[in-house]
Enzyme design. Structure first.
Site, mmCIF file in Angstrom:
data_model
loop_
_atom_site.group_PDB
_atom_site.id
_atom_site.type_symbol
_atom_site.label_atom_id
_atom_site.label_comp_id
_atom_site.label_asym_id
_atom_site.label_seq_id
_atom_site.Cartn_x
_atom_site.Cartn_y
_atom_site.Cartn_z
ATOM 1 N N HIS A 1 7.605 26.614 -20.825
ATOM 2 C CA HIS A 1 6.850 27.122 -19.677
ATOM 3 C C HIS A 1 6.234 28.858 -19.510
ATOM 4 O O HIS A 1 5.362 28.933 -18.235
ATOM 5 C CB HIS A 1 8.025 27.636 -18.995
ATOM 6 C CG HIS A 1 9.576 27.238 -19.240
ATOM 7 N ND1 HIS A 1 10.280 26.243 -17.793
ATOM 8 C CD2 HIS A 1 10.401 27.005 -20.018
ATOM 9 C CE1 HIS A 1 10.941 25.981 -18.324
ATOM 10 N NE2 HIS A 1 11.140 25.735 -19.603
ATOM 11 N N THR B 1 11.585 35.461 -11.748
ATOM 12 C CA THR B 1 10.708 34.327 -10.550
ATOM 13 C C THR B 1 11.340 33.234 -10.909
ATOM 14 O O THR B 1 10.345 31.437 -10.885
ATOM 15 C CB THR B 1 9.364 34.419 -10.599
ATOM 16 O OG1 THR B 1 9.119 34.099 -12.340
ATOM 17 C CG2 THR B 1 9.384 35.512 -10.236
ATOM 18 N N THR B 2 12.105 32.484 -11.844
ATOM 19 C CA THR B 2 12.428 31.317 -12.883
ATOM 20 C C THR B 2 13.598 31.585 -12.760
ATOM 21 O O THR B 2 14.904 32.591 -12.493
ATOM 22 C CB THR B 2 12.028 31.325 -14.108
ATOM 23 O OG1 THR B 2 12.501 29.703 -14.568
ATOM 24 C CG2 THR B 2 12.963 32.162 -14.822
ATOM 25 N N GLU C 1 1.825 34.930 -9.721
ATOM 26 C CA GLU C 1 2.698 34.570 -8.464
ATOM 27 C C GLU C 1 3.085 35.168 -7.500
ATOM 28 O O GLU C 1 2.904 35.044 -6.344
ATOM 29 C CB GLU C 1 3.992 34.878 -9.644
ATOM 30 C CG GLU C 1 4.077 33.905 -11.180
ATOM 31 C CD GLU C 1 6.038 33.795 -11.825
ATOM 32 O OE1 GLU C 1 6.317 34.856 -11.553
ATOM 33 O OE2 GLU C 1 6.600 32.703 -11.022
ATOM 34 N N HIS D 1 4.924 38.285 -21.126
ATOM 35 C CA HIS D 1 4.547 36.981 -20.631
ATOM 36 C C HIS D 1 3.789 35.969 -19.393
ATOM 37 O O HIS D 1 3.143 38.020 -18.453
ATOM 38 C CB HIS D 1 5.833 35.450 -19.567
ATOM 39 C CG HIS D 1 6.679 36.334 -18.912
ATOM 40 N ND1 HIS D 1 7.447 37.247 -18.899
ATOM 41 C CD2 HIS D 1 6.005 35.402 -17.849
ATOM 42 C CE1 HIS D 1 7.771 37.410 -17.583
ATOM 43 N NE2 HIS D 1 7.207 36.341 -16.762
ATOM 44 N N HIS E 1 2.088 34.089 -16.017
ATOM 45 C CA HIS E 1 1.366 33.309 -15.108
ATOM 46 C C HIS E 1 0.294 32.853 -14.539
ATOM 47 O O HIS E 1 -1.219 33.570 -15.167
ATOM 48 C CB HIS E 1 1.954 32.817 -13.977
ATOM 49 C CG HIS E 1 4.141 33.535 -14.272
ATOM 50 N ND1 HIS E 1 5.219 32.818 -14.321
ATOM 51 C CD2 HIS E 1 4.401 35.097 -13.980
ATOM 52 C CE1 HIS E 1 6.081 33.253 -14.411
ATOM 53 N NE2 HIS E 1 5.289 34.606 -14.610
ATOM 54 N N HIS F 1 3.808 39.962 -16.589
ATOM 55 C CA HIS F 1 4.681 40.385 -16.247
ATOM 56 C C HIS F 1 5.549 41.402 -17.367
ATOM 57 O O HIS F 1 5.284 41.001 -18.686
ATOM 58 C CB HIS F 1 6.088 39.733 -15.884
ATOM 59 C CG HIS F 1 5.756 38.592 -14.207
ATOM 60 N ND1 HIS F 1 5.757 37.543 -14.118
ATOM 61 C CD2 HIS F 1 4.575 39.568 -13.574
ATOM 62 C CE1 HIS F 1 5.293 37.869 -12.619
ATOM 63 N NE2 HIS F 1 4.856 37.919 -12.200
HETATM 64 N N1 LIG Z 1 9.047 35.481 -14.203
HETATM 65 S S1 LIG Z 1 10.066 36.100 -14.969
HETATM 66 O O1 LIG Z 1 10.389 37.255 -15.717
HETATM 67 O O2 LIG Z 1 11.083 35.231 -13.550
HETATM 68 C C1 LIG Z 1 9.775 34.352 -15.910
HETATM 69 C C2 LIG Z 1 9.964 33.175 -16.225
HETATM 70 F F1 LIG Z 1 8.431 32.979 -14.319
HETATM 71 C C3 LIG Z 1 9.833 32.428 -16.699
HETATM 72 F F2 LIG Z 1 9.131 31.025 -16.437
HETATM 73 C C4 LIG Z 1 10.261 32.792 -18.011
HETATM 74 S S2 LIG Z 1 10.272 31.768 -18.724
HETATM 75 C C5 LIG Z 1 11.603 30.145 -18.412
HETATM 76 C C6 LIG Z 1 13.031 30.931 -19.044
HETATM 77 C C7 LIG Z 1 13.373 30.404 -20.369
HETATM 78 C C8 LIG Z 1 12.682 29.463 -20.670
HETATM 79 C C9 LIG Z 1 12.851 28.760 -22.184
HETATM 80 C C10 LIG Z 1 12.978 30.197 -23.006
HETATM 81 C C11 LIG Z 1 13.057 30.118 -24.511
HETATM 82 O O3 LIG Z 1 13.322 28.231 -24.987
HETATM 83 O O4 LIG Z 1 13.829 31.049 -25.418
HETATM 84 C C12 LIG Z 1 13.379 31.184 -21.921
HETATM 85 C C13 LIG Z 1 13.239 31.048 -21.103
HETATM 86 C C14 LIG Z 1 10.519 33.685 -18.106
HETATM 87 F F3 LIG Z 1 10.859 33.753 -19.867
HETATM 88 C C15 LIG Z 1 10.589 34.994 -17.394
HETATM 89 N N2 LIG Z 1 10.967 36.328 -17.915
HETATM 90 C C16 LIG Z 1 12.583 36.531 -17.936
HETATM 91 C C17 LIG Z 1 13.883 35.426 -17.493
HETATM 92 C C18 LIG Z 1 14.597 34.577 -17.941
HETATM 93 C C19 LIG Z 1 15.588 34.167 -18.615
HETATM 94 C C20 LIG Z 1 15.850 35.686 -19.475
HETATM 95 C C21 LIG Z 1 14.497 36.517 -20.825
HETATM 96 C C22 LIG Z 1 14.141 37.743 -20.004
HETATM 97 C C23 LIG Z 1 12.862 37.282 -18.672
HETATM 98 ZN ZN LIG Z 2 6.737 36.142 -14.563
#
Ligand SMILES: NS(=O)(=O)c1c(F)c(F)c(SCCc2ccc(C(=O)O)cc2)c(F)c1NC1CCCCCCC1
Ligand SMILES: [Zn+2]
Length: 257
Positions: free
Chosen positions: A66, A198-199, A104, A92, A94, A117
């Protein structure tokens, strides 16, 4: 009661919007209308500690299908600008595609090329997992990336390794560096509002900081960012941003006038 047996049980692994929080009233990202922000003089400059990592501290850089995620040590912390202390989890990005930008958050309806972020959790909770479901559990520092005339050597520390993690699930170790160099020099000017991941699972647990100052990387670097990674279908990982969400009456504060 028997009809309940036929309700679809959400597939825990599907990052879809059928998580109930994703339809909440404090969702992110949002459009920040500068005319409607409220100046708050008590919003202090963000203070970072432990962000300068030695080159012998190796960090995991992963394509999770992602986005590209850099895992961060808990020794990194936000020590000013929030009521409580927060420790780093990961950062990470975007981004968009050759057809258009991919931040975003938007400002006055303007979408920037990309957005970083840096995710942190409140140290009053024992773990990130416990914190991420609490209203004051997470703090995410967001900054916009735009294209400028020069290469950014600090973002190059990450971009150097993108070709090694083209496929979903691939990861590589990168040497530590000063992670603060990925954020604006001036941490005084920012927007602050209460929102969410945001996910999915879209937990409404994020105290957002969106910096006013934008980071600059070169056109070549932006191309590297938007063309290097593939998602779990093997297709280019692009435009990985969520649409802006309604404020539902929330106020966006500004640390500057
Ligand atoms: N903008 S945000 O901070 O909401 C955000 C995104 F928009 C994101 F798109 C992501 S990645 C999508 C969620 C995801 C998918 C796969 C895995 C894995 O295989 O390890 C892990 C996570 C993503 F990782 C994050 N941040 C994450 C929130 C999702 C779960 C907890 C991990 C820390 C922050
Ligand atoms: Zn993010």
């Amino acid at each position: 009661v028997s009809f309940l047996l036929f309700l679809p049980i959400p597939d825990r692994n599907r990052w879809s919007e059928d998580y109930q929080d994703c339809r909440g009233t404090m969702q992110s990202p949002i459009n920040i209308n500068m005319a409607n922000t409220i100046f708050s003089p008590h919003l202090r400059a963000i203070q970072l500690s432990g962000y300068s990592l030695p080159a012998n501290e190796m960090l995991k850089l992963k394509n999770n299908g992602h986005t590209v995620v850099l895992e961060l040590p808990q020794s990194m912390a936000i020590t000013g600008g929030y009521a409580q202390q927060y420790r780093a989890v990961q950062l990470h990005l975007h981004w968009g595609a050759t057809t258009g930008p991919g931040s975003e958050h938007t400002i006055n309806g303007h979408r920037f090329s990309a957005e970083i972020h840096v995710v942190h959790y409140n140290t009053k909770y024992d773990s990130f997992k416990e914190a991420m479901v609490q209203p004051d559990g997470l703090a995410v520092l967001g900054a916009f990336l735009e294209m400028g005339p020069r290469d950014n050597p600090y973002y190059q520390e990450l971009l150097d390794h993108m070709q090694q993690i083209q496929r979903e699930g691939e990861e590589v170790l990168v040497p530590g560096f000063n992670i603060a160099s990925l954020l604006p020099v001036n941490l005084k000017y920012y927007y602050r509002y209460n929102g969410s991941l945001t996910t999915p699972p879209c937990y409404q647990s994020v105290r957002w900081t969106v910096f006013n100052q934008t980071m600059m990387i070169s056109r070549d670097q932006m191309l590297m960012l938007i063309t290097s990674l593939r998602n779990d279908d093997g297709k280019p990982l692009q435009s990985n941003y969520r649409q802006t969400q309604s404020l539902h009456g929330r106020t966006v504060l500004a640390s500057f006038q």
